[in-house]
Design a protein around this motif. Structure first.
Motif, PDB file in Angstrom:
ATOM      1  N   LEU A 533       0.037 -12.005  -7.429  1.00 44.94           N
ATOM      2  CA  LEU A 533      -0.882 -11.480  -8.438  1.00 44.94           C
ATOM      3  C   LEU A 533      -0.265 -10.210  -9.001  1.00 44.94           C
ATOM      4  CD1 LEU A 533      -4.355 -11.834  -6.627  1.00 44.94           C
ATOM      5  CD2 LEU A 533      -3.099 -13.533  -7.966  1.00 44.94           C
ATOM      6  N   GLU A 534      -0.100 -10.172 -10.313  1.00 49.44           N
ATOM      7  CA  GLU A 534       0.505  -9.020 -10.972  1.00 49.44           C
ATOM      8  C   GLU A 534      -0.387  -8.588 -12.124  1.00 49.44           C
ATOM      9  OE1 GLU A 534       4.626  -8.036 -13.392  1.00 49.44           O
ATOM     10  OE2 GLU A 534       4.667  -9.502 -11.769  1.00 49.44           O
ATOM     11  N   ASN A 535      -1.030  -7.430 -11.944  1.00 57.11           N
ATOM     12  CA  ASN A 535      -2.013  -6.975 -12.926  1.00 57.11           C
ATOM     13  C   ASN A 535      -3.023  -8.091 -13.209  1.00 57.11           C
ATOM     14  OD1 ASN A 535      -3.272  -5.229 -14.774  1.00 57.11           O
ATOM     15  ND2 ASN A 535      -2.124  -6.094 -16.487  1.00 57.11           N
ATOM     16  N   ALA A 536      -3.488  -8.707 -12.136  1.00 52.65           N
ATOM     17  CA  ALA A 536      -4.409  -9.838 -12.262  1.00 52.65           C
ATOM     18  C   ALA A 536      -5.581  -9.660 -11.307  1.00 52.65           C
ATOM     19  CB  ALA A 536      -3.691 -11.141 -11.957  1.00 52.65           C
ATOM     20  N   GLU A 537      -6.723 -10.213 -11.691  1.00 54.63           N
ATOM     21  CA  GLU A 537      -7.888 -10.243 -10.815  1.00 54.63           C
ATOM     22  C   GLU A 537      -8.249 -11.700 -10.534  1.00 54.63           C
ATOM     23  OE1 GLU A 537     -12.585  -8.788 -10.519  1.00 54.63           O
ATOM     24  OE2 GLU A 537     -11.262  -7.957 -12.061  1.00 54.63           O
ATOM     25  N   LEU A 538      -8.250 -12.052  -9.255  1.00 49.02           N
ATOM     26  CA  LEU A 538      -8.542 -13.422  -8.838  1.00 49.02           C
ATOM     27  C   LEU A 538      -9.751 -13.430  -7.923  1.00 49.02           C
ATOM     28  CD1 LEU A 538      -7.805 -16.448  -8.633  1.00 49.02           C
ATOM     29  CD2 LEU A 538      -6.389 -15.854  -6.646  1.00 49.02           C
ATOM     30  N   THR A 539     -10.708 -14.277  -8.251  1.00 50.74           N
ATOM     31  CA  THR A 539     -11.869 -14.507  -7.398  1.00 50.74           C
ATOM     32  C   THR A 539     -11.771 -15.918  -6.842  1.00 50.74           C
ATOM     33  OG1 THR A 539     -13.254 -13.001  -8.692  1.00 50.74           O
ATOM     34  CG2 THR A 539     -14.382 -14.591  -7.285  1.00 50.74           C
ATOM     35  N   VAL A 589       1.011 -19.699   3.647  1.00 48.61           N
ATOM     36  CA  VAL A 589       0.840 -19.082   2.339  1.00 48.61           C
ATOM     37  C   VAL A 589       1.235 -17.617   2.440  1.00 48.61           C
ATOM     38  CG1 VAL A 589      -0.788 -18.466   0.520  1.00 48.61           C
ATOM     39  CG2 VAL A 589      -1.007 -20.669   1.690  1.00 48.61           C
ATOM     40  N   HIS A 590       2.074 -17.164   1.511  1.00 40.30           N
ATOM     41  CA  HIS A 590       2.478 -15.769   1.409  1.00 40.30           C
ATOM     42  C   HIS A 590       1.870 -15.202   0.130  1.00 40.30           C
ATOM     43  CE1 HIS A 590       6.376 -16.673   3.909  1.00 40.30           C
ATOM     44  NE2 HIS A 590       5.268 -16.897   4.580  1.00 40.30           N
ATOM     45  N   LEU A 591       1.134 -14.109   0.241  1.00 38.76           N
ATOM     46  CA  LEU A 591       0.442 -13.521  -0.908  1.00 38.76           C
ATOM     47  C   LEU A 591       0.960 -12.118  -1.179  1.00 38.76           C
ATOM     48  CD1 LEU A 591      -1.799 -13.482  -3.069  1.00 38.76           C
ATOM     49  CD2 LEU A 591      -3.375 -12.690  -1.279  1.00 38.76           C
ATOM     50  N   THR A 592       1.273 -11.851  -2.460  1.00 41.02           N
ATOM     51  CA  THR A 592       1.695 -10.528  -2.908  1.00 41.02           C
ATOM     52  C   THR A 592       0.737 -10.028  -3.976  1.00 41.02           C
ATOM     53  OG1 THR A 592       4.033 -10.980  -2.468  1.00 41.02           O
ATOM     54  CG2 THR A 592       3.541  -9.215  -4.019  1.00 41.02           C
ATOM     55  N   LEU A 593       0.244  -8.782  -3.801  1.00 37.34           N
ATOM     56  CA  LEU A 593      -0.599  -8.132  -4.804  1.00 37.34           C
ATOM     57  C   LEU A 593       0.115  -6.882  -5.278  1.00 37.34           C
ATOM     58  CD1 LEU A 593      -2.722  -9.357  -2.478  1.00 37.34           C
ATOM     59  CD2 LEU A 593      -4.369  -8.413  -4.083  1.00 37.34           C
ATOM     60  N   ARG A 594       0.305  -6.773  -6.597  1.00 41.60           N
ATOM     61  CA  ARG A 594       0.971  -5.600  -7.126  1.00 41.60           C
ATOM     62  C   ARG A 594       0.491  -5.315  -8.545  1.00 41.60           C
ATOM     63  NH1 ARG A 594       6.598  -8.868  -7.029  1.00 41.60           N
ATOM     64  NH2 ARG A 594       6.511  -9.888  -9.071  1.00 41.60           N
ATOM     65  N   ASP A 611       1.702  -8.990   1.246  1.00 42.12           N
ATOM     66  CA  ASP A 611       2.392  -7.817   0.706  1.00 42.12           C
ATOM     67  C   ASP A 611       1.422  -7.152  -0.270  1.00 42.12           C
ATOM     68  OD1 ASP A 611       4.043  -5.925  -0.393  1.00 42.12           O
ATOM     69  OD2 ASP A 611       5.691  -7.307  -0.827  1.00 42.12           O
ATOM     70  N   TRP A 612       0.786  -6.092   0.195  1.00 44.96           N
ATOM     71  CA  TRP A 612      -0.345  -5.469  -0.499  1.00 44.96           C
ATOM     72  C   TRP A 612       0.088  -4.107  -1.009  1.00 44.96           C
ATOM     73  CZ3 TRP A 612      -5.515  -4.388   2.589  1.00 44.96           C
ATOM     74  CH2 TRP A 612      -6.455  -3.792   1.757  1.00 44.96           C
ATOM     75  N   ALA A 613       0.295  -3.993  -2.328  1.00 43.78           N
ATOM     76  CA  ALA A 613       0.782  -2.750  -2.911  1.00 43.78           C
ATOM     77  C   ALA A 613      -0.311  -1.692  -2.946  1.00 43.78           C
ATOM     78  CB  ALA A 613       1.309  -3.014  -4.319  1.00 43.78           C
ATOM     79  N   GLU A 614       0.110  -0.419  -2.972  1.00 42.34           N
ATOM     80  CA  GLU A 614      -0.818   0.706  -2.952  1.00 42.34           C
ATOM     81  C   GLU A 614      -1.780   0.685  -4.134  1.00 42.34           C
ATOM     82  OE1 GLU A 614      -1.371   3.157  -0.891  1.00 42.34           O
ATOM     83  OE2 GLU A 614       0.245   2.932   0.573  1.00 42.34           O
ATOM     84  N   ASP A 615      -1.320   0.204  -5.273  1.00 44.80           N
ATOM     85  CA  ASP A 615      -2.157   0.249  -6.475  1.00 44.80           C
ATOM     86  C   ASP A 615      -3.084  -0.956  -6.610  1.00 44.80           C
ATOM     87  OD1 ASP A 615      -0.346  -1.721  -7.048  1.00 44.80           O
ATOM     88  OD2 ASP A 615       0.494  -0.773  -8.839  1.00 44.80           O
ATOM     89  N   SER A 616      -3.143  -1.816  -5.603  1.00 45.66           N
ATOM     90  CA  SER A 616      -3.954  -3.040  -5.683  1.00 45.66           C
ATOM     91  C   SER A 616      -5.093  -3.000  -4.675  1.00 45.66           C
ATOM     92  CB  SER A 616      -3.065  -4.263  -5.456  1.00 45.66           C
ATOM     93  OG  SER A 616      -2.072  -4.352  -6.466  1.00 45.66           O
ATOM     94  N   PRO A 632      -3.291  -0.746   2.272  1.00 47.40           N
ATOM     95  CA  PRO A 632      -2.181  -1.576   1.792  1.00 47.40           C
ATOM     96  C   PRO A 632      -0.977  -1.488   2.708  1.00 47.40           C
ATOM     97  CG  PRO A 632      -3.166  -0.334  -0.004  1.00 47.40           C
ATOM     98  CD  PRO A 632      -3.748   0.223   1.262  1.00 47.40           C
ATOM     99  N   GLY A 633      -0.109  -2.465   2.599  1.00 46.52           N
ATOM    100  CA  GLY A 633       1.099  -2.515   3.410  1.00 46.52           C
ATOM    101  C   GLY A 633       1.664  -3.917   3.430  1.00 46.52           C
ATOM    102  N   GLN A 634       2.703  -4.100   4.206  1.00 48.76           N
ATOM    103  CA  GLN A 634       3.320  -5.412   4.372  1.00 48.76           C
ATOM    104  C   GLN A 634       2.998  -5.932   5.759  1.00 48.76           C
ATOM    105  OE1 GLN A 634       7.477  -4.635   3.480  1.00 48.76           O
ATOM    106  NE2 GLN A 634       7.175  -5.098   1.312  1.00 48.76           N
TER     107      GLN A 634
END
Length: 643
Positions: A533-539, A589-594, A611-616, A632-634
């Motif tokens: 997810l990159e600058n995205a909102e998922l429900t 499943v590997h999930l990245t939020l940034r 992989d959970w970025a600080e800004d997410s 956030p963190g990995q």
């Protein structure tokens, strides 16, 4: 030579050595039908319309035309070669004599252009215009202001096609209408031909009595690829309407480097007619072209009005911009190698089942940039490993700024083991619901990787040496391994995917807000699904899952072999699955939020990597190996996320 015309010579003593006309009609009798001499062919027309020679009463003006078939050599088209009966043959920009020109109406030819063609035929093996060229011509030959009405049984390689371009032909269609019925192709591009279709209407109605059907493997039921590009052809559709009642509107098939591009194009699977105000409430859409309005009815897949808009095969890359596509089944299907499709601009895509199906695809990409897309069942359906396709399907799906909406099933992305007919035990008449689906908890985790060894030949006995990666290079260690590791502290043993591991599949959602679930349901091989997810909102859920077939009432199907029975709607069961989120077996499943992404999980999701970025942000409870985390963190391990 399979694509063209082969005359069936009846038992007769009536051999016509020259053309003849019967202005007041004729009666033909069994056992006394006319035929041409050896080496020639015979065409019958009734009031100017090519008609099959068969017993019957034929009032009106009847003509028998003795002529020579036109041979298209394999050098010009691998699949569209053979002997054809052709009304008009354009070779290197010039009209050739076929002996059948009169059936094409009062056309005019001048300066690389033919116009005013009016051709109606009831013969499936009678071609309208064939354009051939030995050498590439930068100036296109233009076919304009013409109308074709084709009826009968042709094929997808050029037999019976209204317009066929082969060799190095460069062709443009401008303001041409095709109103076909049967299995005839309207526009066929083969060899190295280039075809541009502009300001034109192309419609193909299904002949429900035709025995020729598309492969059941695809989960559809149809009989005509209305337009088709094969071999090495390039086709560009723009400012046009293309509608097929079944199988395919814009098809690309076997070949090398075929390219299909569409812009400002309306295309659908269903029915098309000139606009009728009395039917306005029943139309799905009412496209306009050249000052005329048309009515489009979305097909009913359950009764055989089904198919796909575009198929990309064998590494083809097709592109669309500012298009409107409607299909009851699939918008796109992508198959072998790195077949890819991109859609840009103000595009609207609608599917009554699945948006995009991928099978046997290895490294291809579907990129939806902007526009709107709706799928009733799942937007992306990825069919991976099967017993006869162990390499599986690994591909890259991207939605960037796309307005995504879904039906009640609510699935954005479905990765599953393949149920393609022909790729599972039973051949092309059976699809299999594995017995394991009754209790997927019995599936065991497969071994994933191994350290590779290289066998160095020439030393008796043969000695195996370990391989390490140091500074990005593979190094075969023939001496003391411990000494090597001391000298190269960053070296790692080379790890190679085991035979039961499939390359990862990826899904990227960027610059959008969407609601829907993402599932990895592969279980007979190890395959990672990487979600970003990159600058995205998922429900919705993002999870490993038990994936199982369901019937039309969403009830799980018992494990069994389901043989093709002939029911019109049985194709709807292929790919129809449901999911229960569950810990990964062979389907992590590997999930990245940034980039400021937000995940609003619903229900419970199971991940192997986060992989959970600080800004997410994650608006739910996250536990890693049983320990709740809030920052956030990995993270890797047994990750459970609850709403």
């Amino acid at each position: 030579m399979s694509a063209g015309y082969v005359e069936v010579r009846p038992e007769t003593d009536w051999i016509l050595t020259e053309s003849i006309a019967y202005p007041k009609g004729i009666v033909l009798y069994e056992g006394h039908l006319p035929a041409a001499p050896e080496g020639l062919a015979l065409l019958m027309t009734v009031d100017g319309i090519p008609t099959a020679i068969a017993p019957g009463v034929y009032p009106g003006k009847v003509q028998f035309i003795v002529y020579t078939l036109t041979t298209i050599p394999k050098e010009q088209a691998e699949m569209s070669s053979g002997d054809f009966r052709i009304a008009l043959h354009i070779k290197d920009g010039e009209l050739q004599k076929t002996g059948l020109e009169a059936v094409a109406g009062n056309y005019q030819v001048e300066d690389h252009t033919i116009s005013g063609v009016e051709l109606t035929t009831d013969l499936g093996d009678f071609n309208g215009i064939f354009v051939t060229a030995d050498k590439e011509d930068s100036k296109p030959f233009v076919i304009r202001d013409s109308v074709f009405h084709g009826k009968g049984s042709g094929n997808s390689e050029g037999k019976g096609a209204c317009v066929t371009a082969v060799g190095n032909a460069n062709v443009k269609l401008d303001n041409v209408e095709f109103w076909n019925h049967g299995t005839l192709t309207a526009v066929m591009a083969s060899g190295k031909a280039k075809v541009e279709v502009a300001n034109s209407v192309i419609y193909g109605a299904r002949d429900f009595t035709a025995g020729k059907l598309c492969p059941w493997v695809l989960g559809i039921n149809g009989s005509n690829r209305l337009t088709n590009a094969i071999d090495e052809a390039k086709v560009y559709y723009h400012d046009s309407i293309v509608v097929a009642q079944s199988w395919a509107a814009l098809s690309t098939d076997a070949g090398r480097g075929v390219r299909l591009v569409g812009e400002n194009l309306f295309s659908g699977i269903g029915r098309l007619e000139p606009y009728n105000e009395a039917h306005a409430a029943d139309y799905t859409a009412a496209p306009e072209l050249n000052g005329k309005k048309y009515g489009f009815y979305l097909g009913n897949s359950a009764i055989g009005e089904c198919g796909y808009i575009n198929y990309a095969d064998t590494g083809f890359h097709n592109s669309f911009k500012d298009v409107t596509f409607y299909s009851p089944d699939y918008i796109f299907i992508l198959s072998t190698a790195k077949a890819s499709i991109d859609v840009t601009g103000d595009s609207t895509l609608y599917s009554g089942r699945f948006g995009v199906l991928l099978h046997k695809n290895q490294g291809g990409t579907v990129s939806l940039q902007g526009g709107k897309v709706h799928a009733e069942r799942a937007l992306f359906l990825i069919k991976s490993w099967s017993e006869t396709d162990p390499d599986g399907c690994f591909c890259n799906m991207v939605c960037d700024g796309t307005d995504i909406s879904l039906g009640k099933n609510g699935v954005i992305y479905q990765l599953m083991s393949s149920d393609d007919v022909g790729l599972t035990p039973g051949g092309d008449s059976v699809y299999v619901v594995p017995q394991e689906e009754a209790d997927l908890s019995r599936i065991q985790r497969l071994p994933e990787t191994y350290k590779t060894q290289k066998i160095i030949q020439g030393f008796p006995p043969h000695i195996q040496y370990p391989v390490y990666v140091a500074d990005g290079k593979e190094i075969t260690v023939q001496g003391n391994v411990q000494e090597f590791l001391k000298a190269n502290p960053g070296a790692e043993p080379l790890i190679v995917d085991a035979s039961n591991r499939i390359s990862p599949a990826t899904l990227t959602l960027k610059n959008l807000k969407a609601a829907g679930d993402v599932y990895n349901g592969v279980y007979k091989r190890i395959q990672v699904l990487e979600v970003t997810l990159e600058n995205a909102e998922l429900t919705g859920a993002v999870s490993s899952a038990y994936t199982y077939h369901v019937d039309e009432n969403e009830v799980p199907c018992p494990g069994a072999r389901y043989a093709k029975s002939g029911k019109e709607d049985e194709h709807l069961g292929i790919g129809r699955v449901s999911n229960t989120a569950a810990p990964a077996i062979n389907n992590p499943v590997h999930l990245t939020l940034r980039a400021g992404s937000v995940w609003n999980p619903t229900g419970t999701s199971y991940l192997e990597s986060l992989d959970w970025a600080e800004d997410s942000r994650i608006n739910g409870t996250v536990r890693v190996d049983g320990i709740e985390i809030s920052s956030p963190g990995q993270y890797t391990g047994n990750i459970i996320v609850n709403a």
